[in-house]
Design a protein around this motif. Structure first.
Motif, PDB file in Angstrom:
ATOM      1  N   ALA A  16      45.110  85.171 123.008  1.00  0.00           N
ATOM      2  CA  ALA A  16      46.478  85.552 123.351  1.00  0.00           C
ATOM      3  C   ALA A  16      47.292  85.808 122.090  1.00  0.00           C
ATOM      4  O   ALA A  16      47.218  85.063 121.116  1.00  0.00           O
ATOM      5  N   GLY A  17      48.070  86.871 122.109  1.00  0.00           N
ATOM      6  CA  GLY A  17      48.925  87.189 120.974  1.00  0.00           C
ATOM      7  C   GLY A  17      49.408  88.625 121.034  1.00  0.00           C
ATOM      8  O   GLY A  17      48.711  89.511 121.547  1.00  0.00           O
ATOM      9  N   GLY A  18      50.597  88.858 120.492  1.00  0.00           N
ATOM     10  CA  GLY A  18      51.217  90.168 120.583  1.00  0.00           C
ATOM     11  C   GLY A  18      50.442  91.270 119.891  1.00  0.00           C
ATOM     12  O   GLY A  18      50.367  92.397 120.400  1.00  0.00           O
ATOM     13  N   ALA A  19      49.867  90.986 118.706  1.00  0.00           N
ATOM     14  CA  ALA A  19      49.138  92.033 117.982  1.00  0.00           C
ATOM     15  C   ALA A  19      47.938  92.518 118.778  1.00  0.00           C
ATOM     16  O   ALA A  19      47.649  93.723 118.824  1.00  0.00           O
ATOM     17  N   ARG A  20      47.219  91.595 119.425  1.00  0.00           N
ATOM     18  CA  ARG A  20      46.045  91.974 120.214  1.00  0.00           C
ATOM     19  C   ARG A  20      46.463  92.741 121.477  1.00  0.00           C
ATOM     20  O   ARG A  20      45.791  93.688 121.902  1.00  0.00           O
ATOM     21  N   ILE A  21      47.567  92.329 122.076  1.00  0.00           N
ATOM     22  CA  ILE A  21      48.078  93.049 123.243  1.00  0.00           C
ATOM     23  C   ILE A  21      48.421  94.482 122.854  1.00  0.00           C
ATOM     24  O   ILE A  21      48.029  95.446 123.525  1.00  0.00           O
ATOM     25  N   LEU A  22      49.154  94.627 121.753  1.00  0.00           N
ATOM     26  CA  LEU A  22      49.585  95.951 121.327  1.00  0.00           C
ATOM     27  C   LEU A  22      48.389  96.833 120.963  1.00  0.00           C
ATOM     28  O   LEU A  22      48.300  97.982 121.402  1.00  0.00           O
ATOM     29  N   HIS A  23      47.462  96.309 120.151  1.00  0.00           N
ATOM     30  CA  HIS A  23      46.343  97.125 119.695  1.00  0.00           C
ATOM     31  C   HIS A  23      45.451  97.530 120.861  1.00  0.00           C
ATOM     32  O   HIS A  23      44.946  98.660 120.912  1.00  0.00           O
ATOM     33  N   THR A  24      45.269  96.622 121.795  1.00  0.00           N
ATOM     34  CA  THR A  24      44.459  96.944 122.975  1.00  0.00           C
ATOM     35  C   THR A  24      45.103  98.056 123.785  1.00  0.00           C
ATOM     36  O   THR A  24      44.437  98.997 124.223  1.00  0.00           O
ATOM     37  N   ASP A  25      46.407  97.956 123.989  1.00  0.00           N
ATOM     38  CA  ASP A  25      47.119  99.002 124.718  1.00  0.00           C
ATOM     39  C   ASP A  25      47.035 100.327 123.970  1.00  0.00           C
ATOM     40  O   ASP A  25      46.845 101.402 124.579  1.00  0.00           O
ATOM     41  N   LEU A  26      47.131 100.260 122.653  1.00  0.00           N
ATOM     42  CA  LEU A  26      47.063 101.463 121.823  1.00  0.00           C
ATOM     43  C   LEU A  26      45.716 102.162 121.963  1.00  0.00           C
ATOM     44  O   LEU A  26      45.658 103.365 122.257  1.00  0.00           O
ATOM     45  N   ILE A  27      44.617 101.426 121.744  1.00  0.00           N
ATOM     46  CA  ILE A  27      43.323 102.116 121.733  1.00  0.00           C
ATOM     47  C   ILE A  27      42.888 102.525 123.135  1.00  0.00           C
ATOM     48  O   ILE A  27      42.192 103.533 123.300  1.00  0.00           O
ATOM     49  N   ALA A  28      43.331 101.782 124.156  1.00  0.00           N
ATOM     50  CA  ALA A  28      43.051 102.232 125.526  1.00  0.00           C
ATOM     51  C   ALA A  28      43.760 103.558 125.790  1.00  0.00           C
ATOM     52  O   ALA A  28      43.195 104.479 126.395  1.00  0.00           O
ATOM     53  N   GLY A  29      45.004 103.672 125.300  1.00  0.00           N
ATOM     54  CA  GLY A  29      45.743 104.919 125.471  1.00  0.00           C
ATOM     55  C   GLY A  29      45.128 106.070 124.699  1.00  0.00           C
ATOM     56  O   GLY A  29      45.017 107.195 125.214  1.00  0.00           O
ATOM     57  N   LEU A  30      44.704 105.817 123.460  1.00  0.00           N
ATOM     58  CA  LEU A  30      44.059 106.853 122.656  1.00  0.00           C
ATOM     59  C   LEU A  30      42.731 107.281 123.274  1.00  0.00           C
ATOM     60  O   LEU A  30      42.402 108.468 123.310  1.00  0.00           O
ATOM     61  N   HIS A  31      41.958 106.315 123.747  1.00  0.00           N
ATOM     62  CA  HIS A  31      40.652 106.614 124.349  1.00  0.00           C
ATOM     63  C   HIS A  31      40.823 107.440 125.626  1.00  0.00           C
ATOM     64  O   HIS A  31      40.108 108.426 125.845  1.00  0.00           O
ATOM     65  N   ASN A  32      41.778 107.053 126.444  1.00  0.00           N
ATOM     66  CA  ASN A  32      41.980 107.754 127.716  1.00  0.00           C
ATOM     67  C   ASN A  32      42.549 109.159 127.526  1.00  0.00           C
ATOM     68  O   ASN A  32      42.399 110.015 128.409  1.00  0.00           O
ATOM     69  N   ALA A  33      43.173 109.415 126.377  1.00  0.00           N
ATOM     70  CA  ALA A  33      43.708 110.755 126.111  1.00  0.00           C
ATOM     71  C   ALA A  33      42.592 111.768 125.895  1.00  0.00           C
ATOM     72  O   ALA A  33      42.817 112.975 126.023  1.00  0.00           O
ATOM     73  N   GLY A  34      41.384 111.300 125.571  1.00  0.00           N
ATOM     74  CA  GLY A  34      40.216 112.169 125.515  1.00  0.00           C
ATOM     75  C   GLY A  34      39.890 112.789 124.176  1.00  0.00           C
ATOM     76  O   GLY A  34      38.802 113.341 124.001  1.00  0.00           O
ATOM     77  N   GLU A  35      40.800 112.697 123.196  1.00  0.00           N
ATOM     78  CA  GLU A  35      40.540 113.317 121.901  1.00  0.00           C
ATOM     79  C   GLU A  35      39.856 112.377 120.925  1.00  0.00           C
ATOM     80  O   GLU A  35      39.421 112.790 119.849  1.00  0.00           O
ATOM     81  N   GLN A  36      39.789 111.104 121.277  1.00  0.00           N
ATOM     82  CA  GLN A  36      39.148 110.110 120.425  1.00  0.00           C
ATOM     83  C   GLN A  36      38.268 109.200 121.279  1.00  0.00           C
ATOM     84  O   GLN A  36      38.602 108.927 122.438  1.00  0.00           O
ATOM     85  N   GLN A  37      37.171 108.748 120.692  1.00  0.00           N
ATOM     86  CA  GLN A  37      36.289 107.798 121.363  1.00  0.00           C
ATOM     87  C   GLN A  37      36.400 106.458 120.647  1.00  0.00           C
ATOM     88  O   GLN A  37      36.101 106.360 119.454  1.00  0.00           O
ATOM     89  N   TYR A  62      40.184  92.100 126.834  1.00  0.00           N
ATOM     90  CA  TYR A  62      38.802  92.566 127.014  1.00  0.00           C
ATOM     91  C   TYR A  62      38.657  93.285 128.353  1.00  0.00           C
ATOM     92  O   TYR A  62      38.048  94.358 128.437  1.00  0.00           O
ATOM     93  N   VAL A  63      39.209  92.699 129.404  1.00  0.00           N
ATOM     94  CA  VAL A  63      39.120  93.301 130.738  1.00  0.00           C
ATOM     95  C   VAL A  63      39.767  94.677 130.734  1.00  0.00           C
ATOM     96  O   VAL A  63      39.237  95.636 131.316  1.00  0.00           O
ATOM     97  N   ARG A  64      40.899  94.799 130.058  1.00  0.00           N
ATOM     98  CA  ARG A  64      41.596  96.093 129.982  1.00  0.00           C
ATOM     99  C   ARG A  64      40.737  97.135 129.285  1.00  0.00           C
ATOM    100  O   ARG A  64      40.628  98.287 129.738  1.00  0.00           O
TER     101      ARG A  64
END
Length: 398
Positions: A16-37, A62-64
């Motif tokens: 648990a922690g804000g940095a992990r929440i933010l980074h997870t949200d970031l890379i999930a968003g980048l991955h789902n945009a389709g231009e990055q894996q 992790y689940v996200r």
């Protein structure tokens, strides 16, 4: 380059922690945009922190990532308060890490702690030539322990290509430890405003029933792990003063270690003057923070040091709460126009809470009107551009 670029994020572990929440949200968003894996390498599969043991596969981050199709691999270590030193990695762990790094076009290190792994790879001749960016989230590098020296070594040797700070205060604080050749970027935090939004009357009523909070009772939320940085003692002393004047108020305390099962938390309760008559809900780690913020009148932050751009202030405000924070990192800038900044004294914090509750309708409208500035789309777009630039620059220099 027509194919999507491949990005590997290094996590010290999942907890648990804000940095992990933010980074997870970031890379999930980048991955789902389709231009990055995107993929993740986690050094630990379980972490002992904040009086809890937090397991990778049970962690909401992790689940996200798994639901978003982001691959997660672990070296299988058990983490603690201190990040593992470069000399402690086994041959098997280094070979596994080298293979994953070699498949990527660019590496993101979530904070400076995972850089120890890359230094270990370089010492053994196993570090592929890849651009590396450290994503930094503190305003006090000296509290990072040995990891700060790893950051400096990585920057001085050229292993670290760039740092990406979440706040200007973070970038300024880390600048003395970086090489003049290290790229420096500031990308302010953003959140998912579809998740963190004002609740309907029905949603708020249901959550209040779930937590045992009366329909009209004021609610103050403190979302923080049990750590000196967050100064939970100051929050509890403020609760003791405030509840003496506004005994109908309910105080929701969320985060790792914030439970009465934690001996140190119970000791702080006794020292602070909080009594059994106080409506204090020690909830611990929660997976339903959007629902909790929707019933909040105030989101409180009492941190003593270390904050950069605290997510709780953004998430609470986007849900309609009024942020009240101590002056640390970029917190004052974050709440400008919608919240209040206090000194590190309970005698200043408790009256501010009272004043906010007296102006609740007006201040709620201010927070809701500012929601557009909290969104994550800008953050994701800026990260995408920087990662593309790091890869293009490395290829051009090859």
């Amino acid at each position: 380059m027509n194919r999507s670029i491949r990005v590997l994020s290094l996590y010290e572990g999942f907890f648990a922690g804000g940095a992990r929440i933010l980074h997870t949200d970031l890379i999930a968003g980048l991955h789902n945009a389709g231009e990055q894996q995107h993929d993740v390498l986690s050094i630990a599969s379980a972490v002992r922190r904040d009086s809890t043991v937090q397991h990778l596969r049970r962690d909401p981050r992790y689940v996200r990532l798994a639901a978003s199709g982001v691959g997660v691999t672990s070296l299988g270590r058990t983490g603690g308060v201190e990040a593992p030193a470069p000399s402690t990695y086994t041959d098997r762990q280094l070979r596994m890490a080298s293979n994953l790094v070699g498949r990527a076009d660019v590496i993101l290190s979530l904070k400076e702690q995972p850089l120890g792994l890359l230094l270990a790879l370089r010492k053994r001749g196993l570090m592929p030539d890849r651009p590396v960016a450290a994503c930094l989230h503190r305003s006090d590098p000296t509290h990072s322990g040995s990891a700060l020296s790893w950051l400096s070594e990585a920057a001085a040797s050229g292993l670290l290509t760039a740092e990406i700070s979440c706040a200007r205060s973070t970038s300024d604080a880390y600048q003395p430890y970086l090489s003049p050749a290290t790229g420096r970027f500031v990308i302010g935090n953003g959140i998912d405003t579809d998740r963190f939004r004002p609740g309907t009357e029905g949603e708020r009523a249901a959550m209040r029933r779930t937590l045992g909070v009366p329909p009209a009772a004021p609610v103050i939320v403190f979302a923080a792990r049990f750590d000196l940085m967050k100064d939970p003692g100051l929050f509890l002393r403020s609760v003791a003063l405030h509840s003496a004047q506004r005994p109908e108020t309910h105080y929701l305390v969320c985060g790792a270690g914030m439970t009465r099962e934690n001996d140190a938390f119970r000791a702080l309760l006794d020292e602070s003057g909080v009594t059994d008559a106080t409506n204090l809900h020690a909830l611990g780690i929660r997976d339903d923070m959007p629902e909790i913020y929707r019933i909040a009148d105030i989101v409180a932050l009492t941190s003593a040091f270390g904050e950069a751009s605290p997510l709780c202030l953004l998430e609470g405000a986007a849900s309609g709460a009024t942020p009240v924070t101590t002056d640390v990192g970029d917190s004052a800038l974050t709440v400008d126009g919608i919240g209040f900044v206090t000194t590190h004294e309970a005698t200043a914090i408790a009256p501010t809470w009272t004043d906010v509750l007296a102006r609740r309708p007006e201040l709620r409208e201010r927070s809701i009107a500012a929601r557009a500035r909290f969104g994550r789309d800008r953050m994701i777009a800026e990260y995408a551009a920087i990662l593309r630039g790091l890869v293009d620059n490395r290829r051009a220099a090859a």
